[in-house]
Design a protein around this motif. Structure first.
Motif, mmCIF file in Angstrom:
data_model
loop_
_atom_site.group_PDB
_atom_site.id
_atom_site.type_symbol
_atom_site.label_atom_id
_atom_site.label_comp_id
_atom_site.label_asym_id
_atom_site.label_seq_id
_atom_site.Cartn_x
_atom_site.Cartn_y
_atom_site.Cartn_z
ATOM 1 N N GLN A 190 0.808 -1.212 0.000
ATOM 2 C CA GLN A 190 0.000 0.000 0.000
ATOM 3 C C GLN A 190 0.847 1.270 0.000
ATOM 4 O O GLN A 190 0.393 2.331 -0.440
ATOM 5 C CB GLN A 190 -0.930 0.020 1.218
ATOM 6 N N ILE A 191 2.086 1.165 0.499
ATOM 7 C CA ILE A 191 2.903 2.375 0.645
ATOM 8 C C ILE A 191 4.165 2.356 -0.205
ATOM 9 O O ILE A 191 4.909 3.335 -0.222
ATOM 10 C CB ILE A 191 3.282 2.608 2.121
ATOM 11 N N ALA A 192 4.410 1.265 -0.919
ATOM 12 C CA ALA A 192 5.618 1.156 -1.739
ATOM 13 C C ALA A 192 5.795 2.298 -2.730
ATOM 14 O O ALA A 192 6.940 2.677 -3.022
ATOM 15 C CB ALA A 192 5.640 -0.192 -2.464
ATOM 16 N N PRO A 193 4.716 2.875 -3.290
ATOM 17 C CA PRO A 193 4.931 3.992 -4.219
ATOM 18 C C PRO A 193 5.497 5.245 -3.570
ATOM 19 O O PRO A 193 6.007 6.127 -4.265
ATOM 20 C CB PRO A 193 3.513 4.267 -4.763
ATOM 21 N N TYR A 194 5.433 5.342 -2.238
ATOM 22 C CA TYR A 194 5.802 6.584 -1.566
ATOM 23 C C TYR A 194 7.128 6.539 -0.823
ATOM 24 O O TYR A 194 7.663 7.593 -0.463
ATOM 25 C CB TYR A 194 4.712 6.961 -0.546
ATOM 26 N N ILE A 195 7.685 5.344 -0.584
ATOM 27 C CA ILE A 195 8.776 5.251 0.382
ATOM 28 C C ILE A 195 9.601 3.992 0.128
ATOM 29 O O ILE A 195 9.102 3.011 -0.425
ATOM 30 C CB ILE A 195 8.182 5.227 1.815
ATOM 31 N N ASP A 196 10.888 4.020 0.527
ATOM 32 C CA ASP A 196 11.722 2.821 0.472
ATOM 33 C C ASP A 196 11.290 1.877 1.590
ATOM 34 O O ASP A 196 11.062 2.303 2.732
ATOM 35 C CB ASP A 196 13.194 3.182 0.644
ATOM 36 N N VAL A 197 11.216 0.582 1.269
ATOM 37 C CA VAL A 197 10.620 -0.393 2.185
ATOM 38 C C VAL A 197 11.490 -1.640 2.280
ATOM 39 O O VAL A 197 12.052 -2.104 1.282
ATOM 40 C CB VAL A 197 9.210 -0.817 1.696
ATOM 41 N N ILE A 198 11.565 -2.197 3.487
ATOM 42 C CA ILE A 198 12.123 -3.536 3.675
ATOM 43 C C ILE A 198 11.180 -4.299 4.592
ATOM 44 O O ILE A 198 10.678 -3.762 5.582
ATOM 45 C CB ILE A 198 13.567 -3.489 4.218
ATOM 46 N N ASP A 199 10.917 -5.552 4.271
ATOM 47 C CA ASP A 199 9.873 -6.331 4.935
ATOM 48 C C ASP A 199 10.451 -7.679 5.376
ATOM 49 O O ASP A 199 11.595 -8.015 5.093
ATOM 50 C CB ASP A 199 8.717 -6.530 3.954
ATOM 51 N N GLY A 200 9.624 -8.454 6.083
ATOM 52 C CA GLY A 200 10.048 -9.777 6.537
ATOM 53 C C GLY A 200 11.097 -9.718 7.621
ATOM 54 O O GLY A 200 11.987 -10.572 7.684
ATOM 55 N N LEU A 201 10.987 -8.733 8.524
ATOM 56 C CA LEU A 201 12.003 -8.517 9.560
ATOM 57 C C LEU A 201 11.649 -9.206 10.879
ATOM 58 O O LEU A 201 12.367 -9.040 11.862
ATOM 59 C CB LEU A 201 12.179 -7.016 9.805
ATOM 60 N N GLY A 202 10.556 -9.971 10.881
ATOM 61 C CA GLY A 202 10.115 -10.620 12.108
ATOM 62 C C GLY A 202 10.877 -11.897 12.425
ATOM 63 O O GLY A 202 11.936 -12.178 11.861
ATOM 64 N N LEU A 203 10.305 -12.692 13.328
ATOM 65 C CA LEU A 203 10.968 -13.908 13.785
ATOM 66 C C LEU A 203 10.902 -15.009 12.732
ATOM 67 O O LEU A 203 10.012 -15.038 11.890
ATOM 68 C CB LEU A 203 10.328 -14.396 15.083
ATOM 69 N N VAL A 204 11.860 -15.916 12.813
ATOM 70 C CA VAL A 204 11.973 -17.003 11.844
ATOM 71 C C VAL A 204 11.170 -18.203 12.316
ATOM 72 O O VAL A 204 11.307 -18.655 13.462
ATOM 73 C CB VAL A 204 13.450 -17.408 11.645
#
Length: 432
Positions: A385-399
């Motif tokens: 939803q916000i990728a067009p507006y800002i640099d993003v990194i995801d999947g930072l939670g627990l394994v």
């Protein structure tokens, strides 16, 4: 060597600082952050157990608010200003938690995760259990575990005096698993925060210890409806009868399979009903059909899912699907309609830079390089939803794994390392 010299050497050895291999690559402030995480490790696991044992299925709005209150209190204790954002009653969603620290130092961080799970009150999967190094429970991996990692990384910054004058906005959704409609309302706070931030970090479930997501696919739905002439089954495929609705549907789906395939694009039919009469109920999740083996089928309905890496890829796929549907067999009529069409998160240069920044503290901590996770192997998420507006990194939670399944789990061996990595990562982003 006399006894006095021996005692002097032993005393000198005892007084030497005990260091880990990575401490030479960390600043004194970062070492203090890491030690704080080690000190609070047992508490962090207990905190996660407490929140996992509170049912917060998307439809359990009171449960969402209850677990949200725990997060709210912890953030307020760290100096965040918080507010609970209720959704309109007709949306039937529990609302969102927004927290903020305003300052002038470093990059403006937007941090996101979600407190709801797919396991509602009627699910038999409700409680936290541990066997060896595996902790099982609803939300352990997706994604109460991610929220805990985020909070205890921030707690380490707070308790070492490194949250002062930072610029951080946190949005924790109560309906990620089934977003409230319209998304223009349910994701308004997230989008507004993205537009006034520099980078976004999402603590969705991690897939591998040394990977993170710099791309996620968007998703939309499609419905195919086919009708045909009713005729005696003995005349099927004749000039008079044609192929019937089920064969025409099979033709269309087969051409989808042969002609649409490309990297990151999937188009899965999830439910199909056909016969002399066929329909789906108002939810689109259940269907009914009536037919006879001696009648050419007159109706067929298919409901499916479309996943894509960019809006351009979605539009191209929809155009192809429409063309195929229009090229029908004689005595059949077909139409395809599309619903939704959430944004996607393509792998931009800015996202790649964020990944490199994340990889550096990981290497400095002796954890190794962090690489990009294949977006074809994970579903959609709020970052689209916000990728067009800002640099993003995801999947930072627990394994862990088995998200959305009644044996969802995390590997406890990775928890402390992930929190350390994220704390140093956020410290460096909010310092420079």
């Amino acid at each position: 060597m006399n006894r006095k010299n021996i005692f002097s050497l032993v005393a000198a050895a005892i007084s030497l600082p005990v260091t880990s291999p990575y401490t030479q690559k960390l600043t004194s402030q970062e070492i203090a952050i890491v030690k704080n995480i080690e000190k609070n490790h047992g508490e962090s696991i207990k905190f996660l157990e407490t929140t996992v044992n509170i049912n917060s299925g998307t439809n359990n709005t009171e449960g969402v608010k209850k677990v949200g209150a725990i997060y709210k209190k912890m953030l307020e204790n760290m100096g965040f200003t918080t507010r609970w954002v209720d959704m309109p009653p007709e949306m039937k969603r529990g609302g969102h938690l927004v927290a903020e620290i305003k300052g002038k130092k470093g990059k403006k961080l937007l941090i996101n995760s979600h407190m709801d799970t797919v396991f509602d009150l009627n699910s038999p999967f409700q409680k936290w259990t541990v066997k060896d190094s595996i902790a099982t429970g609803p939300g352990t991996n997706d994604t109460k575990g991610g929220i805990m990692a985020m909070l205890y990384a921030l707690k380490a910054l707070y308790e070492t005096g490194q949250l002062k004058d930072r610029q951080i906005t946190i949005v924790i959704h109560g309906d990620e698993e089934s977003a409230g409609s319209p998304v223009e309302i349910s994701r308004k706070d997230l989008v507004d925060a993205a537009k006034r931030s520099d980078v976004a970090l999402c603590f969705e479930s991690g897939k591998e210890f040394n990977s993170a997501s710099i791309a996620r696919r968007g998703g939309s739905g499609w419905t195919l409806k086919v009708s045909a002439r009713q005729y005696h089954s003995g005349q099927i495929f004749s000039d008079s009868a044609g192929p019937g609705a089920i064969y025409e549907t099979a033709r269309i789906l087969h051409r989808f399979q042969n002609e649409l395939q490309e990297k990151y694009l999937t188009f899965s039919p999830g439910i199909i009903v056909g016969g002399a009469e066929a329909s789906l109920d108002s939810t689109g999740l259940r269907g009914s059909a009536f037919g006879k083996s001696n009648i050419v089928a007159t109706t067929c309905v298919v409901k499916g899912d479309l996943r894509y890496i960019s809006i351009e890829q979605m539009q191209k796929a929809r155009e192809k699907m429409l063309t195929i549907v229009k090229e029908g067999f004689p005595h059949t009529q077909a139409e395809i309609t599309f619903t939704g069409g959430s944004g996607a998160m393509p792998p931009t240069e800015g996202n790649e830079r964020l990944l490199k920044i994340l990889s550096k503290p990981s290497q400095d901590l002796g954890q190794g390089e962090v690489t990009a996770f294949d977006p074809a192997l994970r579903g959609g998420g709020d970052m689209t939803q916000i990728a067009p507006y800002i640099d993003v990194i995801d999947g930072l939670g627990l394994v862990g794994g088995n998200a959305h399944a009644p044996d969802e789990y995390i590997n406890l061996n990775y928890v402390e390392g992930i929190i350390k990595r994220m704390a140093v990562f956020m410290y460096r982003l909010s310092t420079n």
